[in-house]
Scaffold this motif. Structure first.
Motif, mmCIF file in Angstrom:
data_model
loop_
_atom_site.group_PDB
_atom_site.id
_atom_site.type_symbol
_atom_site.label_atom_id
_atom_site.label_comp_id
_atom_site.label_asym_id
_atom_site.label_seq_id
_atom_site.Cartn_x
_atom_site.Cartn_y
_atom_site.Cartn_z
ATOM 1 N N GLN A 233 0.784 -1.363 0.089
ATOM 2 C CA GLN A 233 0.411 0.131 0.152
ATOM 3 C C GLN A 233 1.105 1.197 -0.587
ATOM 4 O O GLN A 233 0.723 1.838 -1.219
ATOM 5 C CB GLN A 233 -0.771 0.244 1.151
ATOM 6 C CG GLN A 233 -2.230 0.928 1.595
ATOM 7 C CD GLN A 233 -3.188 -0.366 0.228
ATOM 8 O OE1 GLN A 233 -3.021 -1.259 -0.043
ATOM 9 N NE2 GLN A 233 -3.529 1.455 -0.787
ATOM 10 N N ILE A 245 -6.402 2.148 -4.848
ATOM 11 C CA ILE A 245 -7.498 0.626 -3.417
ATOM 12 C C ILE A 245 -7.705 -0.279 -4.632
ATOM 13 O O ILE A 245 -7.666 -0.637 -5.755
ATOM 14 C CB ILE A 245 -8.809 1.466 -3.650
ATOM 15 C CG1 ILE A 245 -8.863 2.965 -3.117
ATOM 16 C CG2 ILE A 245 -9.460 0.527 -3.379
ATOM 17 C CD1 ILE A 245 -10.585 3.405 -4.130
ATOM 18 N N PHE A 246 -6.688 -1.604 -3.438
ATOM 19 C CA PHE A 246 -6.260 -2.922 -3.688
ATOM 20 C C PHE A 246 -7.500 -4.049 -4.272
ATOM 21 O O PHE A 246 -7.764 -4.663 -4.567
ATOM 22 C CB PHE A 246 -5.170 -3.380 -3.788
ATOM 23 C CG PHE A 246 -4.402 -2.371 -3.604
ATOM 24 C CD1 PHE A 246 -3.374 -2.951 -4.921
ATOM 25 C CD2 PHE A 246 -3.528 -2.080 -3.183
ATOM 26 C CE1 PHE A 246 -2.239 -2.683 -5.745
ATOM 27 C CE2 PHE A 246 -1.618 -1.419 -3.771
ATOM 28 C CZ PHE A 246 -1.774 -1.459 -5.213
ATOM 29 N N THR A 247 -9.078 -2.764 -3.690
ATOM 30 C CA THR A 247 -10.003 -3.687 -2.959
ATOM 31 C C THR A 247 -10.948 -3.401 -4.154
ATOM 32 O O THR A 247 -10.475 -2.696 -4.777
ATOM 33 C CB THR A 247 -10.684 -3.890 -2.107
ATOM 34 O OG1 THR A 247 -10.620 -2.535 -1.694
ATOM 35 C CG2 THR A 247 -9.571 -3.820 -0.502
ATOM 36 N N THR A 248 -11.937 -4.460 -4.677
ATOM 37 C CA THR A 248 -12.381 -4.244 -5.302
ATOM 38 C C THR A 248 -14.028 -3.554 -5.745
ATOM 39 O O THR A 248 -14.047 -2.503 -4.405
ATOM 40 C CB THR A 248 -13.651 -5.728 -5.821
ATOM 41 O OG1 THR A 248 -14.419 -5.687 -6.971
ATOM 42 C CG2 THR A 248 -14.799 -5.986 -4.443
ATOM 43 N N ARG A 249 -13.976 -2.459 -6.518
ATOM 44 C CA ARG A 249 -14.876 -1.624 -6.536
ATOM 45 C C ARG A 249 -15.446 -1.820 -7.329
ATOM 46 O O ARG A 249 -16.554 -0.822 -7.613
ATOM 47 C CB ARG A 249 -14.423 -0.152 -7.230
ATOM 48 C CG ARG A 249 -13.169 0.441 -6.490
ATOM 49 C CD ARG A 249 -12.471 0.889 -6.661
ATOM 50 N NE ARG A 249 -11.530 0.306 -7.562
ATOM 51 C CZ ARG A 249 -10.884 0.922 -8.941
ATOM 52 N NH1 ARG A 249 -10.694 1.200 -9.316
ATOM 53 N NH2 ARG A 249 -10.132 -0.282 -9.176
ATOM 54 N N GLU A 467 -5.278 -12.245 -8.907
ATOM 55 C CA GLU A 467 -5.975 -10.757 -8.996
ATOM 56 C C GLU A 467 -7.000 -10.309 -9.173
ATOM 57 O O GLU A 467 -7.360 -9.390 -8.598
ATOM 58 C CB GLU A 467 -4.733 -10.455 -8.185
ATOM 59 C CG GLU A 467 -5.119 -9.058 -6.888
ATOM 60 C CD GLU A 467 -3.472 -8.633 -6.238
ATOM 61 O OE1 GLU A 467 -3.798 -7.204 -5.799
ATOM 62 O OE2 GLU A 467 -2.218 -8.572 -7.040
ATOM 63 N N LEU A 471 -10.263 -9.189 -8.158
ATOM 64 C CA LEU A 471 -11.597 -7.811 -8.246
ATOM 65 C C LEU A 471 -12.495 -7.597 -9.364
ATOM 66 O O LEU A 471 -13.077 -6.707 -9.120
ATOM 67 C CB LEU A 471 -10.080 -7.119 -8.475
ATOM 68 C CG LEU A 471 -9.655 -5.345 -7.941
ATOM 69 C CD1 LEU A 471 -9.117 -5.770 -6.989
ATOM 70 C CD2 LEU A 471 -8.536 -5.042 -8.351
#
Lengths: 510, 298
Positions: A233, A245-249, A467, A471
């Motif tokens: 990060q 942002i590495f998490t899903t949107r 990944e 995502l």
């Protein structure tokens, strides 16, 4: 201070007319460390290394090597001084054996310049054993894998007794399975006293491999940090200059009617080998379906049959209910947006201009682009169209007339993705849409993919990056030896389960 | 028997200029230079050989001048195609046309003749008689009495093979053709190897030209290379440049040359007999293409 092997002080490099590639960069490399240099494409990391290696020259600044100021006019001098670089594209002679490639230029000879094959082979064999490289010196380079070729490049430098190895994105050409071996070899080299400078933009790799990491952004050094005391990060933030942002949107959304339907799709080669084995699946409106699998398990053939490059042996492909199994490629292009995995070959023409690349396919389908009786091209509209694309997809380019090759990888991909999405097709086929892109460009492309999902288009995405699949996808298909061994909603599976399916085709018991 | 020996001797002398030119072209072939200037180099060599031999009365000076003349063309080739990086094909065409024009012009200016300059003052390259062996029937009649340049060509064949495949020079030469970027990055400028290959081809074509005007015949005629440089190019391409293969193919072309001469004795009109070497080239190319297609489909 005295442990610094190389010091680069206040390096400035300007590419005419006005690109400041290195903006007062100072960095130190210690003896016996693996030091990564990370940054987005165009951040100046390659330029910094090229300056050190003598491939290009700085406008100002000093380089100190082993306590003395140095300035290499060309790479040969750098190699003789003990600094060698392995470039991203591997340059070997396929017709020559491994040892011939390695000794070329510093060949051991007998009287009268006769090549001493025995001694040359023996010397190469010694180096291979010394560094445990697991290579056959007598193998012809055309017969060995890309990973092995990379080893040949590294050995070529070790044979010339370099102490410092610069590697420019060496993992970009490797498959995921080959990377750990390279890392083990690099670690061994470090433990043997070599210094390794590693250029990359893959943060996980960098964190795993390095002792220290220097982050660059827009020609400037942001910082040098210990790998042990940082995380992904933080690195990403330093690289991009903002939170990533590495998490899903992905927002929840109910898919609509099926757009793509694949029924009993089978592709058998002449030799009887089955490449695609009775595939059945569909992709619906507002749905992203990811295809996971180890490379070579049918992804290539799936894309080819969908696009009409290869004919399936049996089965049907329907788009919006229409059977396109026997349509030609142009007919399919009316209904399918397609981003191929190979930017430079199938995706675009590197030697053509940006606008020529931007209107490809459109020039056949969009009547506004044709001029007099459809024979001439409406170049004015083409320019206008290209401007639209450049604005809509934030492409950084000097002019639509610029040669495509001069664009960075991220911008090339933006042009291709933009061109395809502007086709407004209901079905979008993406093959490795972000391969080789830096974090910022990758994020941008991902946003575009999510946008078209929100518009209700159907997306089939093949990716080697698990990944990325997790995502973006609503559902994940797993290919193993041409068979569909998994069709899993993303909420009900894990990367571990998909990974196991990719490798063995069996579902692990929970 | 007489006919057979005559045919074999005709084959050998027909093959020699093609072989020498093709060996020269083999160096450039491996170095990745598309060199089609062998024709011009042969012709220039032939002219200067006569010039040197006639004015000094020494065939050795003739050979020397022939080599220098062909080297001059090679240097022009290097200047344009290697240093200034012009197109090799266009450069080659230009040099071939230049050679025809220049030798014709000099023939008329220096010797004040049109078409052919033939004079008793031109010293030919001597033949080599081998004692003892010359007494053996058939074999002796072939081995002994051959022109000195024939033996030079034989030596050049094996020497070229050794140089190209067994020396440091050869490894670098072939590397320049296979992948110049690799050679450059290993510290050897590939342009240097290309230049060297052109010099080698100049020397060998000069020798071939000297044989044409001081061995094969003893005169200079306008455009007397008569396509042998082009045939040597075909020979190189047919065997991928291998000097031993080049020697075999050259003998084949030499045979058709000898056959043409023989047929003239049987009152076949000269226009047809002169076609034989070129028809042989076409036939060879056909078989080459057919074999290649077979290999592809296999």
């Amino acid at each position: 201070m005295d442990s610094n092997l190389i010091e680069m002080r206040h390096m400035v490099k300007v590419y005419p007319p006005s690109v400041l590639a290195l903006d007062d960069v100072s960095v130190e490399f210690r003896r016996g460390e693996i030091h990564s240099i990370v940054g987005e494409n165009g951040a100046g990391k390659s330029t910094l290394m090229k300056v050190l290696y003598g491939l290009t020259h700085a406008n100002s600044g000093e380089i100190w090597f082993k306590g003395k100021p140095v300035s290499f006019r060309e790479p040969g001098e750098a190699i003789r001084a003990g600094i060698g670089m392995v470039h991203q594209e591997i340059v070997l002679i396929p017709e020559y054996t491994v040892w011939e490639n390695i000794v070329l230029g510093v060949e051991p000879v007998n009287w009268l310049g006769k090549l001493d094959r025995r001694r040359a082979r023996e010397l190469v064999r010694q180096k291979i054993d010394e560094f445990q490289f697991n290579l056959d010196p007598d193998a012809r380079v055309e017969e060995i894998s890309v990973a092995a070729r990379q080893k040949v490049e590294i050995l070529t430098l070790l044979y010339r007794n370099v102490e410092v190895l610069i590697l420019d994105e060496p993992t970009a050409v490797l498959t995921p399975q080959e990377i750990p071996q390279l890392f083990a070899e690099l670690t061994r080299l470090r433990d043997g006293g070599h210094t390794i400078l590693f250029i990359s933009h893959r943060l996980e790799e960098v964190l795993e491999l390095s002792d220290r990491i220097t982050v660059m952004r827009k020609g400037k050094k942001v910082d040098t940090v210990d790998a042990a005391s940082t995380n992904r990060q933080e690195l990403a933030r330093m690289m991009v200059g903002r939170e990533v942002i590495f998490t899903t949107r992905r927002k929840p959304q109910t898919p609509g009617d099926p757009v793509l339907q694949v029924e009993h799709l089978t592709l058998r080669e002449d030799h009887g080998r089955v490449r695609l084995d009775n595939l059945n699946f569909e992709v619906r409106e507002g749905e992203i379906v990811g295809v996971a699998g180890v490379e070579g398990n049918g992804q290539f053939e799936l894309v080819n049959t969908l696009m009409g490059i290869q004919r399936p042996t049996s089965g049907r492909i329907l788009v919006r209910g229409r059977d396109i199994t026997h349509c030609d490629i142009l007919e399919r292009r009316r209904m399918i947006s397609f981003v191929p995995q190979d930017r430079g070959k199938m995706g675009a023409s590197l030697t053509a201009s940006v606008w020529e690349n931007a209107i490809m396919t459109h020039h056949r389908l969009n009547p506004n682009l044709s001029g007099w009786r459809g024979i001439l091209l409406n170049t004015r509209y083409a320019q206008q169209f290209t401007r639209q694309l450049i604005d809509a997809f934030s492409v950084v380019v000097s002019s639509p007339r610029a040669t495509f090759r001069t664009l960075s990888g991220g911008n090339q991909q933006k042009v291709i993705v933009g061109r395809e999405l502007m086709l407004q097709s209901d079905f979008v086929l993406l093959d490795q849409p972000t391969r080789g892109l830096d974090v910022g460009s990758m994020e941008y492309i991902h946003d575009q993919i999510l946008r078209i999902r929100a518009e209700g288009r159907a997306v089939l995405m093949i990716s080697a990056d698990l990944e990325e699949i997790f995502l973006l996808s609503d559902r994940i298909l797993v290919l193993y030896r041409g068979q569909l061994v998994g069709d899993l909603p993303v909420e009900q599976t894990t990367p571990q389960e998909v990974g196991a399916l990719m490798l063995g085709g069996h579902r692990t018991s929970p | 028997m007489k006919i057979l020996i005559g045919l074999i001797n005709g084959m050998i002398s027909g093959a020699t200029p093609i072989l020498l030119a093709a060996l020269g072209g083999a160096y450039t072939f491996y170095a990745g230079v598309f060199n089609i200037a062998m024709e011009g180099m042969l012709l220039t060599g032939a002219f200067f050989a006569v010039l040197g031999s006639y004015y000094t009365g020494s065939w050795l000076v003739g050979i020397l001048l022939a080599v220098l003349g062909a080297l001059l063309l090679a240097l022009i080739f290097i200047l344009f195609a290697v240093i200034l990086k012009t197109d090799e094909f266009v450069t080659g065409i230009a040099l071939n046309l230049f050679a025809v024009g220049a030798t014709t012009y000099m023939l008329r200016k220096i010797f004040s003749v049109k078409g052919v300059f033939s004079n008793a003052g031109i010293q030919p390259i001597p033949s080599v008689r081998i004692p003892l062996i010359e007494n053996i029937p058939v074999v002796g009649e072939i081995l002994s009495g051959q022109n000195l340049m024939v033996w030079v060509a034989v030596v050049a064949t094996f020497l070229s093979y050794f140089l190209i495949f067994h020396t440091r020079f050869g490894l670098r030469l072939r590397a320049a053709g296979y992948n110049p970027a690799r050679l450059d990055s290993s510290g050897v400028p590939s342009s240097r190897m290309r230049a060297l290959s052109l010099l080698a081809s100049g020397v060998l074509c000069g020798l071939g030209g000297a044989f044409l005007s001081l061995g094969y015949v003893n005169l200079f005629a306008e455009n007397m290379s008569a396509g042998r440089g082009w045939i040597s190019l075909a020979a190189i391409i047919l065997v991928n440049g291998n000097p031993l293969g080049v020697a075999l193919i050259s003998l084949l072309f030499g045979f058709s040359d000898g056959l043409g001469l023989l047929l003239q004795g049987y009152r076949v009109s000269a226009q047809f007999t002169a076609m034989v070497p070129y028809v042989a080239t076409l036939i060879a190319l056909y078989f080459y293409a057919a074999r290649k297609r077979q290999m592809k489909s296999a």
